[in-house]
Motif scaffolding. Structure first.
Motif, PDB file in Angstrom:
ATOM      1  N   GLY A  30       0.784  -1.225   0.000  1.00  0.00           N
ATOM      2  CA  GLY A  30       0.000   0.000   0.000  1.00  0.00           C
ATOM      3  C   GLY A  30       0.817   1.277   0.000  1.00  0.00           C
ATOM      4  O   GLY A  30       0.263   2.365  -0.142  1.00  0.00           O
ATOM      5  N   ARG A  31       2.123   1.178   0.157  1.00  0.00           N
ATOM      6  CA  ARG A  31       2.966   2.380   0.153  1.00  0.00           C
ATOM      7  C   ARG A  31       3.465   2.688  -1.260  1.00  0.00           C
ATOM      8  O   ARG A  31       3.597   1.803  -2.110  1.00  0.00           O
ATOM      9  N   TRP A  32       3.779   3.958  -1.448  1.00  0.00           N
ATOM     10  CA  TRP A  32       4.269   4.415  -2.745  1.00  0.00           C
ATOM     11  C   TRP A  32       5.786   4.258  -2.816  1.00  0.00           C
ATOM     12  O   TRP A  32       6.484   4.450  -1.831  1.00  0.00           O
ATOM     13  N   ALA A  33       6.273   3.927  -4.008  1.00  0.00           N
ATOM     14  CA  ALA A  33       7.703   3.699  -4.210  1.00  0.00           C
ATOM     15  C   ALA A  33       8.049   3.977  -5.663  1.00  0.00           C
ATOM     16  O   ALA A  33       7.167   4.254  -6.488  1.00  0.00           O
ATOM     17  N   GLY A  34       9.328   3.886  -5.958  1.00  0.00           N
ATOM     18  CA  GLY A  34       9.748   3.835  -7.348  1.00  0.00           C
ATOM     19  C   GLY A  34       9.608   2.400  -7.838  1.00  0.00           C
ATOM     20  O   GLY A  34       9.023   1.554  -7.167  1.00  0.00           O
ATOM     21  N   VAL A  35      10.152   2.131  -9.003  1.00  0.00           N
ATOM     22  CA  VAL A  35      10.229   0.751  -9.475  1.00  0.00           C
ATOM     23  C   VAL A  35      11.390   0.108  -8.733  1.00  0.00           C
ATOM     24  O   VAL A  35      12.520   0.592  -8.798  1.00  0.00           O
ATOM     25  N   SER A  36      11.119  -0.964  -8.001  1.00  0.00           N
ATOM     26  CA  SER A  36      12.148  -1.467  -7.090  1.00  0.00           C
ATOM     27  C   SER A  36      12.195  -2.980  -7.067  1.00  0.00           C
ATOM     28  O   SER A  36      11.261  -3.668  -7.487  1.00  0.00           O
ATOM     29  N   GLY A  37      13.313  -3.495  -6.552  1.00  0.00           N
ATOM     30  CA  GLY A  37      13.485  -4.938  -6.427  1.00  0.00           C
ATOM     31  C   GLY A  37      14.854  -5.243  -5.869  1.00  0.00           C
ATOM     32  O   GLY A  37      15.711  -4.362  -5.717  1.00  0.00           O
ATOM     33  N   TYR A  38      15.071  -6.505  -5.561  1.00  0.00           N
ATOM     34  CA  TYR A  38      16.340  -6.915  -4.964  1.00  0.00           C
ATOM     35  C   TYR A  38      17.445  -6.991  -6.015  1.00  0.00           C
ATOM     36  O   TYR A  38      17.207  -7.310  -7.191  1.00  0.00           O
ATOM     37  N   VAL A  39      18.673  -6.718  -5.560  1.00  0.00           N
ATOM     38  CA  VAL A  39      19.865  -6.936  -6.374  1.00  0.00           C
ATOM     39  C   VAL A  39      20.188  -8.416  -6.290  1.00  0.00           C
ATOM     40  O   VAL A  39      20.441  -8.946  -5.198  1.00  0.00           O
ATOM     41  N   GLU A  40      20.188  -9.090  -7.409  1.00  0.00           N
ATOM     42  CA  GLU A  40      20.364 -10.537  -7.414  1.00  0.00           C
ATOM     43  C   GLU A  40      21.801 -10.965  -7.620  1.00  0.00           C
ATOM     44  O   GLU A  40      22.140 -12.130  -7.374  1.00  0.00           O
ATOM     45  N   GLY A  41      22.646 -10.042  -8.081  1.00  0.00           N
ATOM     46  CA  GLY A  41      24.042 -10.393  -8.318  1.00  0.00           C
ATOM     47  C   GLY A  41      24.970  -9.448  -7.588  1.00  0.00           C
ATOM     48  O   GLY A  41      24.705  -9.002  -6.464  1.00  0.00           O
ATOM     49  N   ASP A  42      26.060  -9.102  -8.247  1.00  0.00           N
ATOM     50  CA  ASP A  42      27.049  -8.187  -7.688  1.00  0.00           C
ATOM     51  C   ASP A  42      26.441  -6.787  -7.601  1.00  0.00           C
ATOM     52  O   ASP A  42      25.978  -6.252  -8.617  1.00  0.00           O
ATOM     53  N   PRO A  43      26.423  -6.163  -6.410  1.00  0.00           N
ATOM     54  CA  PRO A  43      25.876  -4.805  -6.289  1.00  0.00           C
ATOM     55  C   PRO A  43      26.555  -3.801  -7.211  1.00  0.00           C
ATOM     56  O   PRO A  43      25.956  -2.783  -7.566  1.00  0.00           O
ATOM     57  N   ALA A  44      27.797  -4.084  -7.608  1.00  0.00           N
ATOM     58  CA  ALA A  44      28.486  -3.188  -8.539  1.00  0.00           C
ATOM     59  C   ALA A  44      27.817  -3.191  -9.913  1.00  0.00           C
ATOM     60  O   ALA A  44      28.014  -2.263 -10.702  1.00  0.00           O
ATOM     61  N   ASP A  45      27.039  -4.221 -10.195  1.00  0.00           N
ATOM     62  CA  ASP A  45      26.328  -4.319 -11.475  1.00  0.00           C
ATOM     63  C   ASP A  45      24.826  -4.101 -11.285  1.00  0.00           C
ATOM     64  O   ASP A  45      24.001  -4.696 -11.997  1.00  0.00           O
ATOM     65  N   ALA A  46      24.463  -3.237 -10.325  1.00  0.00           N
ATOM     66  CA  ALA A  46      23.049  -3.061  -9.991  1.00  0.00           C
ATOM     67  C   ALA A  46      22.234  -2.481 -11.139  1.00  0.00           C
ATOM     68  O   ALA A  46      21.007  -2.627 -11.152  1.00  0.00           O
ATOM     69  N   GLU A  47      22.876  -1.831 -12.111  1.00  0.00           N
ATOM     70  CA  GLU A  47      22.124  -1.309 -13.253  1.00  0.00           C
ATOM     71  C   GLU A  47      21.382  -2.430 -13.982  1.00  0.00           C
ATOM     72  O   GLU A  47      20.269  -2.235 -14.473  1.00  0.00           O
ATOM     73  N   ARG A  48      22.001  -3.601 -14.028  1.00  0.00           N
ATOM     74  CA  ARG A  48      21.351  -4.745 -14.666  1.00  0.00           C
ATOM     75  C   ARG A  48      20.037  -5.081 -13.950  1.00  0.00           C
ATOM     76  O   ARG A  48      19.020  -5.363 -14.589  1.00  0.00           O
ATOM     77  N   ASP A  49      20.072  -5.037 -12.613  1.00  0.00           N
ATOM     78  CA  ASP A  49      18.860  -5.311 -11.842  1.00  0.00           C
ATOM     79  C   ASP A  49      17.821  -4.208 -12.042  1.00  0.00           C
ATOM     80  O   ASP A  49      16.613  -4.482 -12.084  1.00  0.00           O
ATOM     81  N   ALA A  50      18.303  -2.961 -12.152  1.00  0.00           N
ATOM     82  CA  ALA A  50      17.381  -1.845 -12.380  1.00  0.00           C
ATOM     83  C   ALA A  50      16.636  -2.015 -13.696  1.00  0.00           C
ATOM     84  O   ALA A  50      15.410  -1.836 -13.778  1.00  0.00           O
ATOM     85  N   ARG A  51      17.352  -2.394 -14.737  1.00  0.00           N
ATOM     86  CA  ARG A  51      16.704  -2.584 -16.044  1.00  0.00           C
ATOM     87  C   ARG A  51      15.778  -3.797 -16.019  1.00  0.00           C
ATOM     88  O   ARG A  51      14.717  -3.785 -16.666  1.00  0.00           O
ATOM     89  N   ARG A  52      16.158  -4.834 -15.282  1.00  0.00           N
ATOM     90  CA  ARG A  52      15.279  -5.991 -15.182  1.00  0.00           C
ATOM     91  C   ARG A  52      13.963  -5.617 -14.521  1.00  0.00           C
ATOM     92  O   ARG A  52      12.876  -6.015 -14.980  1.00  0.00           O
ATOM     93  N   GLU A  53      14.038  -4.830 -13.431  1.00  0.00           N
ATOM     94  CA  GLU A  53      12.818  -4.428 -12.738  1.00  0.00           C
ATOM     95  C   GLU A  53      11.946  -3.530 -13.614  1.00  0.00           C
ATOM     96  O   GLU A  53      10.721  -3.622 -13.588  1.00  0.00           O
ATOM     97  N   LEU A  54      12.552  -2.653 -14.393  1.00  0.00           N
ATOM     98  CA  LEU A  54      11.781  -1.826 -15.318  1.00  0.00           C
ATOM     99  C   LEU A  54      10.995  -2.696 -16.296  1.00  0.00           C
ATOM    100  O   LEU A  54       9.820  -2.443 -16.574  1.00  0.00           O
ATOM    101  N   ALA A  55      11.654  -3.723 -16.816  1.00  0.00           N
ATOM    102  CA  ALA A  55      10.990  -4.593 -17.777  1.00  0.00           C
ATOM    103  C   ALA A  55       9.898  -5.432 -17.111  1.00  0.00           C
ATOM    104  O   ALA A  55       8.795  -5.572 -17.647  1.00  0.00           O
ATOM    105  N   GLU A  56      10.188  -5.969 -15.919  1.00  0.00           N
ATOM    106  CA  GLU A  56       9.249  -6.874 -15.266  1.00  0.00           C
ATOM    107  C   GLU A  56       8.063  -6.137 -14.652  1.00  0.00           C
ATOM    108  O   GLU A  56       6.922  -6.596 -14.751  1.00  0.00           O
ATOM    109  N   GLU A  57       8.321  -5.005 -13.994  1.00  0.00           N
ATOM    110  CA  GLU A  57       7.257  -4.348 -13.235  1.00  0.00           C
ATOM    111  C   GLU A  57       6.407  -3.408 -14.078  1.00  0.00           C
ATOM    112  O   GLU A  57       5.201  -3.285 -13.830  1.00  0.00           O
TER     113      GLU A  57
END
Length: 413
Positions: A29-56
């Protein structure tokens, strides 16, 4: 400590906020950006960001351009701790397809975060990727329409944190001084300060309205140029540098088979990205050098030239990226029309031309002076018109708009 990404998707000065549904495990029920867990190396978090954009929200990589990755921040709430990796992307449109994790989505001004029940640290995460005065001052890849929107965003965001109008007046001066060659920055910031009340809240409200108005004006100018291309049947076009408004016009033109000559635009090479985007959209784009474009135009390879404008002088001349003048001269020789495309807010209230230097050309030991200007003036006699949201302006029409903007600047003195 788990790592998560929070993605702020921006379009026209607004960002996408999503209300978390009952399908997620936390902060329902709370407002957020598009978000999700980092599944791999945090240094490569952009990959997770793009995955969440596509999935959500169904936004593919080609539909969103990374603007900034912010410094991670630690967030603690009710015994839980995690590291947030904030990202800001520019979206090509506001078309999204939310999945079951999102109960609803809204395109809002980021300042709305401070009024809603959000996930912890959302505003702090946004501020890590939000534009600042340095964004306006240092950007060499975008046109002045894009940069002027960022200036208004800086003023808007500062207004919700300021304790006085004097503090905002200081921010406004810094924004105007950051890009003195760009009339849209000056005019749009001046309008907010001149038409708002004495308190920061009124500045915020006026800035938000100005952002929406500016985005609409830039889009309308592009639409007018696209109509002109179609009405006149231009199917061989030429441009240079990276004017977002010209690019939008070329993409929107009904003449889908039109061939577009794009100069690379040294030293930044912004034209390369323009050619790539046109090609990805199915347009017939040819990339050429700055030096070659005038000869190609003079040799009959273009029916019309479309330029952006960092500023339009009160006398009707256009200030644009260096290389514009030789193309305009070549076009005049070949009797090819040259149009500038921009919102009315790019018209200066005077004929002041403030040049910028693109950097050094020589670092040797000989006593050589260098001249490497970033902008130059295309005089009114070389232009067929300035295409704006209110139509095509001739020199007299430009002069009338200039008078309006001169009066606006005087009100803010």
């Amino acid at each position: 400590m788990p790592h998560v990404v929070t993605v702020f998707l921006r379009h026209g000065g607004r960002v996408l906020l999503a209300r978390r549904s009952e399908a997620v495990g936390t902060y329902q029920g709370r407002w957020a950006g598009v978000s999700g867990y980092v599944e791999g190396d945090p240094a490569d978090a952009e990959r997770d960001a793009r995955r969440e954009l596509a999935e959500e929200v169904g936004v593919r990589e080609a539909d969103a351009e990374l603007v900034r990755a912010g410094e991670p921040l630690a967030v603690a709430d009710e015994g839980r701790e995690w590291t947030v990796h904030p990202f800001l992307f520019d979206a090509g449109s506001r078309d999204v397809d939310p999945n079951e994790e999102l109960a609803e989505v809204e395109w809002v001004h980021p300042t709305e975060m401070r009024e809603r029940e959000t996930v912890p640290g959302l505003w702090a995460a946004y501020r890590r990727v939000a534009p600042g005065v340095e964004t306006v001052a240092d950007d060499e890849a975008h046109g002045s329409a894009w940069i002027s929107l960022r200036a208004l965003e800086v003023l808007r965001d500062a207004a919700v944190e300021a304790d006085s109008r004097d503090a905002l007046a200081s921010v406004a001066r810094r924004l105007r001084d950051a890009r003195p060659s760009m009339a849209a920055v000056e005019n749009r910031v001046n309008r907010v300060m001149a038409e708002s009340g004495p308190d920061p809240e009124s500045v915020r409200q006026r800035a938000e309205a100005a952002i929406d108005d500016a985005a609409e004006a830039d889009g309308a100018a592009a639409a007018r140029a696209a109509e002109l291309i179609g009405d006149r049947g231009y199917d061989r076009l030429a441009t240079l540098s990276r004017s977002g408004t010209v690019l939008a016009a070329l993409e929107a033109s009904a003449v889908a088979e039109a061939a577009v000559l794009v100069a690379e635009s040294r030293p930044g090479g912004e034209g390369v990205g323009v050619a790539e985007r046109l090609a990805r959209g199915g347009r017939n784009a040819t990339l050429t050098t700055d030096a070659a474009l005038p000869g190609l135009v003079a040799g009959g390879e273009a029916d019309a030239v479309f330029l952006g404008a960092d500023s339009v002088l009160a006398s009707g001349g256009v200030v644009n990226k260096v290389g514009s003048l030789p193309v305009a001269l070549a076009a005049a020789r070949a009797d090819v029309p040259v149009f500038a495309v921009c919102a009315r807010d790019k018209v200066r209230g005077d004929d002041r031309f403030v040049g910028e230097n693109a950097g050094t050309l020589y670092d040797g030991e000989a006593a050589i002076e260098t001249a490497n200007p970033l902008f130059e003036v295309v005089s009114a006699d070389l232009l067929s018109g300035v295409v704006t949201e209110s139509g095509v302006l001739d020199a007299d029409g430009v002069e009338a708009v200039a008078a309006e903007h001169a009066a606006l600047a005087a009100r803010d003195d």
